[in-house]
Design a protein around this motif. Sequence first.
Motif: not given
Length: 422
Positions: A350, A352-353
């Motif tokens: 995953e 995220h940013g």
Amino acid sequence: MDSILVRGGGKLSGQIPIAGAKNACLALMPATLLSDEPLTLTNAPRLSDIRTMTELLSSLGAEVTSLQEGKVLAMASHGPINTRAEYDIVRKMRASNLVLGPLLAREGHAEVSLPGGCAIGARPMDIHTDGLAKMGAQIDLRDGYLHAKADGGKLRGAVIDFPFASVGATENIMMAATLAKGTTVINNAAREPEIVDLADCLRAMGAQIDGDGTSTLSIQGVDRLHGATHRVVTDRIELGTYMLAPAICGGEVELLGGRIDLLAAFCEKLDAAGISVSETENGLSVTRREDQIRAVDVTTEPFPGFPTDLQAQMMALLCTADGTSVLEEKIFENRFMHAPELIRMGADIEVHGGTATVKGVAKLKGAPVMATDLRASVSLILAGMAAEGETTVSRVYHLDRGYEHVVTKLRGVGADIERIKS
């Protein structure tokens, strides 16, 4: 378009020779513009980026001769110098901007197209141009070209404070400062081995440089530089990449020419993951201590921290680790483009940013994947070597920019890998 076919399974054993550093050689080659005497580089890597830099230097009036099957570059810039670096060449490679400082220092003016390279995030030229401006250069951007002219025809020494430790800007300013009038001090300078290697070469040419390897560089300008012969430092990114091969596949591989001091932070993470690295008479030996890799957290940082250029390869290793790993990318904002391709192979990631969370899975599965940049391409090859079945990596022209004979080297230690011609 060529592709790489990898069949997973099987431990590795044998030796892999490590080439000279691509990133070092690309900075060393423009140094020939600083002198009208010959500069010879040995232990040069044989890569498409080196050919691009050769093309660029030749267009500027330098003579570049490749000897010993490309391992030696004999260069000379004794003739008239063309000070315009054309877009058609510069667009191919980010490191093309490293001719700006030498051209300004020698000729007092230059026109250099804004560069290209891997699409892994913004790498603005502002830090380069701001530093040169403090040295008396007038620089403006017109029609995609940086038009630079030294006040009075000659750069002068200055105190330059970098907002961050940029490798390219450190190299550009350091080369420019060798022929400037007076002393230049660079604060927050990059500390990478490639910086030290460039300083060693420039000193061999007669430059007066102190502080390389630290965050403060001091360069006393001289009237002229002379010729020299210099050996390119070992490529620490190729070294780290091939160190991960036995870590991912199992077995034991010796990396000829390897040095722990080039990758101390990386070696610490390998040890935490259950990988043993030991020095040998000829380099480094790498072996996996346990059946399964242990999860570790990684944060990329400027040298001496964990290299951003090994983040993608490290992610491939951690895809099958026991536990959850967190990788934080602090150098380039778009450097997780390999994650979706690893997910196609069954990885649990995953993003995220600037943070990627990797949960280890029991096994990766072979799949068709696409390389998005240089380091991503080799990370997918490493993942394919550990996966079940076949993995086909497309768009491998990225690979040719930074790894010489990757198929030959990996097959030499037992990998089932081949290049498929288009």
